[in-house]
Scaffold this active site. Structure first.
Site, short mmCIF file in Angstrom:
data_model
loop_
_atom_site.label_atom_id
_atom_site.label_comp_id
_atom_site.label_asym_id
_atom_site.label_seq_id
_atom_site.Cartn_x
_atom_site.Cartn_y
_atom_site.Cartn_z
N ASP A 113 12.33 -3.82 7.60
CA ASP A 113 13.76 -3.53 7.67
C ASP A 113 14.24 -3.37 9.11
O ASP A 113 15.37 -3.73 9.44
CB ASP A 113 14.09 -2.26 6.89
CG ASP A 113 14.19 -2.50 5.40
OD1 ASP A 113 13.91 -3.64 4.97
OD2 ASP A 113 14.53 -1.56 4.67
N SER B 239 2.15 2.30 -2.00
CA SER B 239 2.56 3.64 -1.60
C SER B 239 2.78 3.75 -0.09
O SER B 239 3.69 3.14 0.45
CB SER B 239 1.52 4.64 -2.10
OG SER B 239 1.93 5.96 -1.92
N LYS C 222 4.80 0.66 -5.64
CA LYS C 222 4.85 2.09 -5.96
C LYS C 222 5.88 2.76 -5.04
O LYS C 222 5.60 3.08 -3.90
CB LYS C 222 3.49 2.74 -5.79
CG LYS C 222 3.49 4.24 -6.11
CD LYS C 222 2.11 4.84 -5.93
CE LYS C 222 2.12 6.34 -6.19
NZ LYS C 222 2.88 7.08 -5.14
#
Length: 440
Positions: free
Chosen positions: A306, A295, A320
């Site tokens: 990224d 999460s 998740k």
């Protein structure tokens, strides 16, 4: 009562006020089907009230019906009774009485996602993927998560006996845990090997960002100047509050996107950006993750990966990729709904739902022989009942495939030593050396 049920149906989008006019006939049929089902519910409730062998508790029947409706959704949507709603608010504020573990339901058994650092659960040796089959001798098989949590919480100083089923251990065994006031300190820090900064974030509650900032300030003082790099340990961090994952990511990013969320209606897309100013001024970061990183911890990991701000080390995360909204009912007097309302996406537009985030450098915590692989269960989002599928059709990599390209500890490695952290320190020290050489 029927009015409340209809209101719930509208909240869940049953009926189709948002459908195009061309679908009006289908909309009418859908509403008629919904009302027939509500009438069926009323008929069943009336029959139970009139003819059941003992007088039933009507409030309990209704709550059980709501629970059943929520269980038909994904594993992170649920109904919170007024007491459960209050407990949730206490937990996210960072203090409650209990044993200090994050749990979910897997195969109808209460399963530990991870023990919280520096709590009775961790000190008692509870481990991720342990299954709790009884509490104080009372079976938890088939019990709801709320029932299990209620039984495990209690006054500080009172013991509770958990009967544990553990993979690799033939018979269940009892663990006695002495409850304590769980003041969840969201971050811990220290200097590793003398002068390598280490910050562990254990959860994302209301205090996480403030704790992390305090940690970095203390580490900076101990180092005697700007930090040359950082180990950010998110292993077995079950997540928590979205805003805290954004603000923690913001500490290490100089503006730009952290995460976006998209609901059922594409117009509900929201983007969350970092504030300008990198607290480390670009110094290298190594992030440690494992299958218990879920999460909010995956939001931080995905953003730093990224944005090419950190090197990710460890094992594939939990997976998740959904966001829950807590909707108080009648201001909380009737409890609340915890409802999955959106998926989240990393800055590159990736959804990691049911797949997890793969590390840049895969390193296992212990050796797993080839003949052992089939007997090792990967505890992850994809293994939960009714888990949302990855919308791109992607599937989590099989453990056997993952281990084929994963570095493992040497055969003579001392199992009491943290191999993943050992390697993360080596990787960070190499990066810091390269960074220093570049600056000279």
């Amino acid at each position: 009562m029927r009015l409340h049920i209809i209101a719930s149906a509208v909240l869940f989008g049953i009926g189709a006020a948002t459908l195009a006019v061309s679908a009006e006939g289908e909309d009418t049929n859908s509403r008629e089907a919904t009302f027939r089902q509500l009438e069926l519910f009323g008929d069943v409730l009336s029959r139970i009230e009139a003819d059941y062998v003992t007088e039933p508790d009507k409030a309990e029947l209704i709550e059980s019906a709501i629970d059943g409706m929520m269980q038909a959704l994904d594993p992170h949507s649920s109904y919170l009774s007024p007491d459960d709603f209050q407990d949730m608010q206490v937990t996210t504020s960072g203090e409650y009485g209990g044993v200090g573990i994050e749990v979910t339901i897997r195969d109808d058994l209460i399963t530990i996602i991870s023990p919280i650092a520096e709590t009775p659960g961790e000190r008692a040796g509870l481990e991720p993927n342990d299954q709790i089959i009884a509490v104080d001798g009372e079976s938890m098989i088939g019990a709801s998560m709320d029932d299990a949590v209620e039984r495990m919480r209690g006054p500080a100083g009172d013991p509770v006996v958990l009967t544990i089923l553990r993979e690799g251990v033939e018979d269940p065994f009892d663990v006695t845990v002495v409850r304590d006031l769980i003041e969840v300190r969201a971050a811990y820090w220290r200097m590793e090997e003398g002068d390598t900064p280490y910050l562990r974030i254990t959860t994302f509650n209301e205090n996480t960002t403030a704790n992390a900032v305090a940690g970095i300030e203390d580490l900076t003082e101990a180092y005697g100047g700007p930090l040359p790099g950082l180990i950010l340990d998110l292993r077995s961090n079950p997540g928590g509050l979205l805003d805290q994952s954004v603000s923690v990511s913001s500490l290490f990013l100089d503006g730009g996107e952290v995460v976006s969320t998209r609901g059922r209606d594409p117009r509900d897309t929201r983007r969350y950006n970092a504030e300008p100013g990198d607290i480390l001024n670009g110094a290298p970061i190594v992030v440690l993750i494992n299958s218990g990183s879920a999460s909010a911890s995956e939001i931080v990991t995905g953003a730093l990966q990224d944005r090419e701000r950190a090197t990710i080390v460890g094992m594939t995360s939990f997976g998740k990729g959904s966001m829950q909204t807590v909707v108080p009912l009648r201001g909380g007097r009737d409890g609340a709904l915890r409802l999955t309302t959106a998926r989240y996406y990393t800055p590159a537009g990736r959804t990691i739902q049911a797949t997890g985030i793969a590390p840049d450098i895969a390193i296992a915590p212990r050796r797993v022989a080839e003949e052992e692989v089939e007997g090792v269960n990967t505890y992850a989002e994809a293994s939960l009942r009714n888990a949302l599928e990855n919308e791109n059709g992607a599937e989590r990599e099989e453990l056997q495939n993952e281990l084929s390209h994963t570095e493992m500890p040497p055969e003579d490695w001392d199992a009491s030593e943290d191999y993943q952290l050992h390697r993360a320190l080596e990787i960070l020290n190499t990066m810091m050396g390269q960074d220093q050489a570049r600056l000279q």
